[in-house]
Design a protein around this motif. Structure first.
Motif, PDB file in Angstrom:
ATOM      1  N   GLY A  79       0.799  -1.224   0.000  1.00  0.00           N
ATOM      2  CA  GLY A  79       0.000   0.000   0.000  1.00  0.00           C
ATOM      3  C   GLY A  79       0.824   1.262   0.000  1.00  0.00           C
ATOM      4  N   ALA A  80       2.162   1.110  -0.132  1.00  0.00           N
ATOM      5  CA  ALA A  80       3.031   2.285  -0.140  1.00  0.00           C
ATOM      6  C   ALA A  80       3.027   2.934  -1.520  1.00  0.00           C
ATOM      7  CB  ALA A  80       4.461   1.881   0.226  1.00  0.00           C
ATOM      8  N   ALA A  81       3.289   4.238  -1.532  1.00  0.00           N
ATOM      9  CA  ALA A  81       3.625   4.892  -2.791  1.00  0.00           C
ATOM     10  C   ALA A  81       5.035   4.461  -3.159  1.00  0.00           C
ATOM     11  CB  ALA A  81       3.555   6.400  -2.626  1.00  0.00           C
ATOM     12  N   VAL A  82       5.316   4.385  -4.464  1.00  0.00           N
ATOM     13  CA  VAL A  82       6.582   3.780  -4.894  1.00  0.00           C
ATOM     14  C   VAL A  82       7.289   4.674  -5.906  1.00  0.00           C
ATOM     15  CG1 VAL A  82       7.654   1.762  -5.969  1.00  0.00           C
ATOM     16  CG2 VAL A  82       5.628   1.474  -4.517  1.00  0.00           C
ATOM     17  N   ILE A  83       8.614   4.824  -5.733  1.00  0.00           N
ATOM     18  CA  ILE A  83       9.456   5.425  -6.772  1.00  0.00           C
ATOM     19  C   ILE A  83      10.276   4.292  -7.383  1.00  0.00           C
ATOM     20  CG2 ILE A  83      11.348   7.025  -7.283  1.00  0.00           C
ATOM     21  CD1 ILE A  83      10.468   8.634  -4.791  1.00  0.00           C
TER      22      ILE A  83
END
Lengths: 352, 352, 352
Positions: A79-83
């Motif tokens: 559920g994390a935002a990802v780079i």
């Protein structure tokens, strides 16, 4: 590191706008701190550089993750935002610099009123000179350079643009450093090399008339010493990184982008190539040559020239003291042991 | 080193007048710099100390050469002016000092107005005290002594005539140094020795009530530490030369004219003789004795007293990492290997 | 140590009144100095901690002796006054502190007028700040803390009650030390950890955003460095004692009451337990773990985790250089030698 409040924290999209990478997920998430993957919580950004640690992704609480493309799916499951970026560790390095630039108090531009400044000194108006600094005559200090409190700069020294000296650096007469350098506290550049002529049981000093030449993008650690040359200069080329408590003797030459960990010692006139690495407490004897791309393990002693790239090691393996005592005693007889083996071989195979 | 212009350069005859030696050739030649033989060009003076390098004479461009009598003819073939002396290296050492005395800016005599000086301090009127120096009470500073910027001298310290402290030296309470000494930047004399009594799993400090006693003609390198004694003084005798990053623990005794290269460590109460030499990063354990004229190789660890003059060594030979790994693994079984050899011998020669 | 005159010297009974122990003999005797048993004379107090040195009691001239009960009779034979205590070495430690407190000049309370102090700084009125100290913004300095001359304290640092910094300590941004600490001259707390991401043959700096956390009762020696953490803090727990010239890299964790002798190096993220000891120049590689109650001998290199308490050693035994040369040459062939032994064994015992 100090956490930013949600009010002052940057949003993830801002990081991506400045540092690049491919954003997947919510760019509006607030980033309050950078954290190690295993400790990261809500509001933190973390990175995964080593694919072996991929299991840590499964449990992290980080709000944002920096990963390679092959870990995107796994990271998104949390559920994390990802780079996504091809080199997450490099991205992390740049993120720390971005972070420091945003959160650290900038140095006060100008010369602190308590600094003692010599004659004919050129200090760029954007430079910063801290309290109780002492600057000799004929010194040149470049654009954006930052010299901390209690720094001492000798006559005729030159300090390049955006180079920083932490408090208490001594950068002595005639030495020169290029742009974007960083010298940590207690570093001493330009102490006398250790040179004496023996005379009737005493030592007569050889005055050290050279200086130290340091290129661009060099970092020198706390309490590290680089001695001035006897006649010619000691030479530290561009991009060299020296950790703390290192001793570089007179007339050493260190090639570009070589890195040395803490407590390394390099004796006089050693010529070290480019792109080498030295583990902590490695010792390099004098008047020898080390090729480019040589890697010396920690606590190893280089006693002869190493002209072939590769990894070299020479440290006594640690053991329980009782074992060490037995092995060390045998080691002192090792040559004899070899002769005994030879005798056995002769006896067993008399014709060979 | 910085080249002098032809206008300010000394003539060779002047050097010979001051330093002696036998002049052959043109004494009017201008000497603009001292250079290594292999790099020397027109206007340079160079020396040949090592007869093995005699071949370098054949190609040197030096305008003047310092050689032994047996090299005079060869040196003259190059068209250079020649100084003949029995010890060219010693002559070179003296020439560097002669050069430094002529070309270095003399220290400003007197006490810099920013120096903080305690009560009952005796400073010889010819001494020089730099900016932001801090001098305690009851200090004595001798004739011609030079204390650089940001030096700190503790109460009751004594500094002999013509002794020099580079910027940032700390010379603490009650310590004493004789005449003609030189302390490089960051040297710390008189920090507390490391002494504690164990008590219920903790360490109780033993206050270090001694000081440091340093004789005449002693040189101490950058960031080197000499700790104060627990009760009696730590003792560094006349003519001792210590390089950078050295640690001398409390109550060590170092005899006259002993020299130590960088990164050496000497543990508490070691008693080291006169005329010894220590290679870089040699380590000497505490409460042992080393005789006069002992020479310890680099990175060697002295674990027991050495009462016989000689050369001693103990460092692991460096090797390609893959070889080292195999040999180190065997080393950890060395005692067993010896037993296996013994068993083979027994089996082969059952009666012996 | 400096002898007190008989007029100013304390009486033995006063010592016993303050420090305890059982007094036998004349409590009115004047104690002018503390001395080692073998050098003690009239007016001196000495101690016997090691029963093996009991013979020294027979000849000492000391006026007072600190001994265990089993040495009382022997001590009294010398006519000395005697303090009986179960741990004479501990008593000696306390006596040195008692002595120092009576004889050392107290630091001047308050902030020296030359100190540069930042904004929002809390300095306890009983604290002492020396000349040319530089204190950043938002610093907290506790009761009775003593900061010597030329100390530098970074923004947001915290210094606990009764902690002392010798002249020239640098205690940088955001670092924290608890109560009753002692930092010797030249110690540097909070220099940047050595962290870089490799990129196309160069090194990109990882800003070090953590700090250093130091507990209570910690002593850190002269010119020792403790680097700030990359993200989290480097951590030195209560009661740790570090000698001079030590390098503690970023994110190291040192457990309570662990002690390290001079010249030790600890690489990044090593986790070291409580109640450990490290001999001089021991080297600990990074990212490993050392259990509580591990003892590492001098000059030994810890290359792997040590999870079992005990004594560990790994140093090359020193020898006469000629022997070393032969043994070192064989050592480089040690693996081959083992194979030769194996071949002999096979040949001799073909069926085994």
């Amino acid at each position: 590191m100090r956490r930013l409040s949600a009010a002052t924290a940057p949003r993830l999209a801002q990081i991506v706008a400045d540092l690049g990478g491919e954003l997947h997920g919510d760019g509006a998430v607030c980033i309050q701190a950078i954290a190690a993957l295993e400790h990261a919580g809500v509001g933190d950004i973390a990175f995964l550089a080593n694919p072996k640690l991929r299991a840590q992704l499964a449990t992290t609480q980080a709000s944002a993750l920096i990963v390679r493309a092959d870990c995107l799916a796994l990271a998104q499951e949390r559920g994390a935002a990802v780079i996504v970026t091809p080199d997450p560790y490099l991205y992390f390095a740049r993120l720390t610099r971005w972070w420091a630039a945003r959160t650290r108090k900038p140095a006060a531009v100008g010369v602190h009123p308590t600094a003692v400044v010599g004659e004919r000194v050129q200090i760029h108006p954007s430079a910063s000179i801290g309290p109780y600094a002492v600057i000799g005559d004929d010194v040149v200090i470049g654009e954006g350079a930052i010299l901390g409190a209690q720094v001492c700069v000798g006559d005729m020294a030159e300090i390049g643009a955006f180079t920083r000296f932490a408090p208490g650096v001594r950068f002595l007469e005639g030495c020169r450093i290029g742009a974007r350098g960083l010298l940590e506290s207690g570093a001493i550049i330009g102490g006398d090399g250790f040179g004496f002529a023996p005379h009737q049981g005493t030592w007569e000093k050889i005055e050290q008339l050279g200086a130290v030449w340091i290129g661009d993008d060099v970092e020198i650690g706390a309490n590290t010493c680089v001695d001035r040359g006897a006649l010619d200069d000691t030479f530290i080329d561009d991009g060299v990184k020296l950790d703390n408590q290192i001793q570089i003797a007179h007339n050493v030459h260190i090639g570009k982008h070589t890195a040395m960990a803490g407590c390394v010692g390099v004796a006089g006139s050693a010529k070290i190539g480019a792109h080498c690495t030295f583990g902590g407490a490695a010792m390099i004897l004098g008047h020898l040559e080390i090729a480019d791309h040589v890697h010396i393990s920690s606590a190893s002693v280089v006693m002869r020239s190493l002209l072939k790239p590769g990894v070299y090691t020479g440290a006594f393996p640690i053991d329980e003291n009782s074992n060490w005592e037995k092995n060390a005693a045998t080691l002192r007889q090792l040559h004899t042991l070899r002769n005994r083996v030879r005798a056995l071989e002769k006896q067993q195979n008399p014709t060979s």
